[in-house]
Design an enzyme around this catalytic site. Structure first.
Site, short mmCIF file in Angstrom:
data_model
loop_
_atom_site.label_atom_id
_atom_site.label_comp_id
_atom_site.label_asym_id
_atom_site.label_seq_id
_atom_site.Cartn_x
_atom_site.Cartn_y
_atom_site.Cartn_z
N ARG A 1 -6.05 0.67 3.84
CA ARG A 1 -4.92 1.24 3.10
C ARG A 1 -4.56 0.38 1.89
O ARG A 1 -4.15 0.90 0.85
CB ARG A 1 -3.71 1.48 4.02
N HIS B 14 0.83 -1.22 0.00
CA HIS B 14 0.00 0.00 0.00
C HIS B 14 0.86 1.27 0.00
O HIS B 14 2.02 1.26 0.42
CB HIS B 14 -0.91 0.00 1.24
N HIS C 69 0.66 -5.63 2.39
CA HIS C 69 1.44 -4.89 3.38
C HIS C 69 2.90 -5.34 3.39
O HIS C 69 3.23 -6.43 2.91
CB HIS C 69 0.83 -5.13 4.76
N GLU D 58 -1.45 -6.88 7.42
CA GLU D 58 -0.13 -6.66 8.00
C GLU D 58 0.03 -7.58 9.22
O GLU D 58 -0.98 -7.99 9.83
CB GLU D 58 -0.01 -5.17 8.41
O1 LIG Z 1 2.83 -2.02 10.54
C1 LIG Z 1 3.68 -1.14 10.35
O2 LIG Z 1 4.06 -0.36 11.23
C2 LIG Z 1 4.29 -1.01 8.98
O3 LIG Z 1 3.32 -1.08 8.03
C3 LIG Z 1 5.35 -2.04 8.73
O4 LIG Z 1 6.26 -1.79 9.68
P1 LIG Z 1 7.71 -2.40 9.76
O5 LIG Z 1 8.51 -1.85 8.63
O6 LIG Z 1 8.19 -1.92 11.09
O7 LIG Z 1 7.58 -3.89 9.74
#
Ligand SMILES: O=C(O)[C@H](O)COP(=O)(O)O
Length: 344
Positions: A148, A99, A272, A202
């Site tokens: 998102r 996203h 994600h 995610e």
């Molecule tokens: O969920 C989150 O904060 C981001 O979308 C991905 O985070 P990360 O790069 O810390 O895994």
């Protein structure tokens, strides 16, 4: 954030680059429609001679709300030569897009499964991603259950040259399914089913959700936070490790998405950072060590070709235009040629 030596960011990988230690595919050179061989040009001209109405005969089957199949006319040409060669090559495109920037990406907050929309920049990234894939066929769209990813898919599709309408399938209960029914076969033919799956969400970031990433690093130490964010099997407090996220995301991919690719459907997945990292780990056969250094930028579409049971990475657009960044296969070049014929 990752510090490993072979730090991979898809935003910076060119399609014909490869990193031997990572198992990335070799030999995916750039082939644009301008470079197609003579024999192929002849095939395109023979298709051009086909009658317009039969050329655009569509075949859409909404077998059930959860099992939908759409065949694009560009990919179901009436020419025997082409359908034969397609059968022989049996290939399908797979587009993965993380996203665009979300409001919590902008604030540097751990987001995980919190359902946060895109920023203005994220909207623009999604539109730009759409431009880059505007010549690549899409028959089915999968997104996570989070807004998102859904916004990204929808905004990207506003740019697609084929101009089919992405339609979100509602099969959460029988009434939702019945109330969203379409009663025109022709209208169904001009649509792309959008399937939402929580399994593509995610990773659940547990008690880090809503915390500022920098403040968390200041409080618990950079190394600890890096371990929570990038180790393979160490979960953040009460959250999912990448391994746990992979268990559901890859299981969903192999059970629901791979069979669609096997049957020749072209699929886009908008999801994600971590659900896509785990799917890429599966596609590129990365080890749990290698995936640690895999970073995905927001709003960058990655193209894979599924052929003979194998996934081949064909490009990740760092360049300004789609033609310069994706290594087209013969079928993709043909699809683009037909879009040009139709739209010019
Ligand atoms: O969920 C989150 O904060 C981001 O979308 C991905 O985070 P990360 O790069 O810390 O895994």
């Amino acid at each position: 954030m990752a510090t490993a030596a072979c730090h991979r960011t898809f935003a910076t990988i060119q399609p014909n680059q490869c990193c031997n230690s990572s198992g990335y595919q070799k030999g995916s050179g750039n082939i644009s429609v301008k470079l197609v061989p003579k024999a192929f040009k002849a095939e395109v001209s023979s298709l051009r001679r086909g009658s317009c109405s039969s050329r655009w005969k569509l075949n859409v089957i909404y077998a059930s709300s959860s099992q939908t199949s759409v065949a694009d006319p560009v990919l179901s040409p009436t020419s025997h030569t082409t359908s034969d060669s397609r059968k022989k090559s049996n290939e399908a495109a797979l587009i993965l897009i993380r996203h665009g920037e979300s409001l919590w990406n902008e604030k540097n907050l751990f987001t995980g499964c919190v359902d946060v929309p895109l920023t203005k920049k994220g909207v623009e990234e999604a539109i730009e991603a759409g431009r880059k894939i505007s010549n690549i066929p899409v028959d089915l769209i999968y997104t996570s259950a989070l807004i998102r990813a859904q916004m990204t898919a929808m905004l990207a599709m506003t740019q697609h040259r084929r101009k089919k309408v992405p339609i979100v399938l509602h099969d959460e209960n029988e009434q939702a399914r019945v109330w969203s029914e379409i009663f025109s076969e022709e209208t169904k033919k001009q649509s792309i089913p959008v399937i939402r799956a929580w399994q593509l969400n995610e990773r659940m970031y547990g008690e880090l959700q809503g915390l500022n990433k920098q403040e968390t690093a200041d409080r618990y130490g950079k190394e600890q936070v890096h371990e929570w964010r990038r180790s393979y099997d160490i979960p953040p407090p009460n959250g999912e490790s990448l391994e746990m996220c992979a268990e559901r995301a890859v299981a969903y991919f192999t059970k629901h998405i791979e069979p669609q690719l096997q049957s020749g459907k072209n699929v886009m997945i908008a999801a994600h950072g971590n659900s896509l990292r785990s799917i890429i780990m599966y596609l590129d056969k990365l080890t749990s060590q290698e995936v640690i250094s895999l970073e995905l930028s927001t709003g960058i579409p990655m193209l894979y070709i599924f052929k003979e049971g194998k996934f081949m990475r064909r490009g990740s657009p760092a360049g300004p235009s789609e033609a310069g960044v994706y290594a087209y296969t013969r079928n993709l070049a043909l699809y683009r040629q037909k879009l040009d014929d139709m739209l010019n």
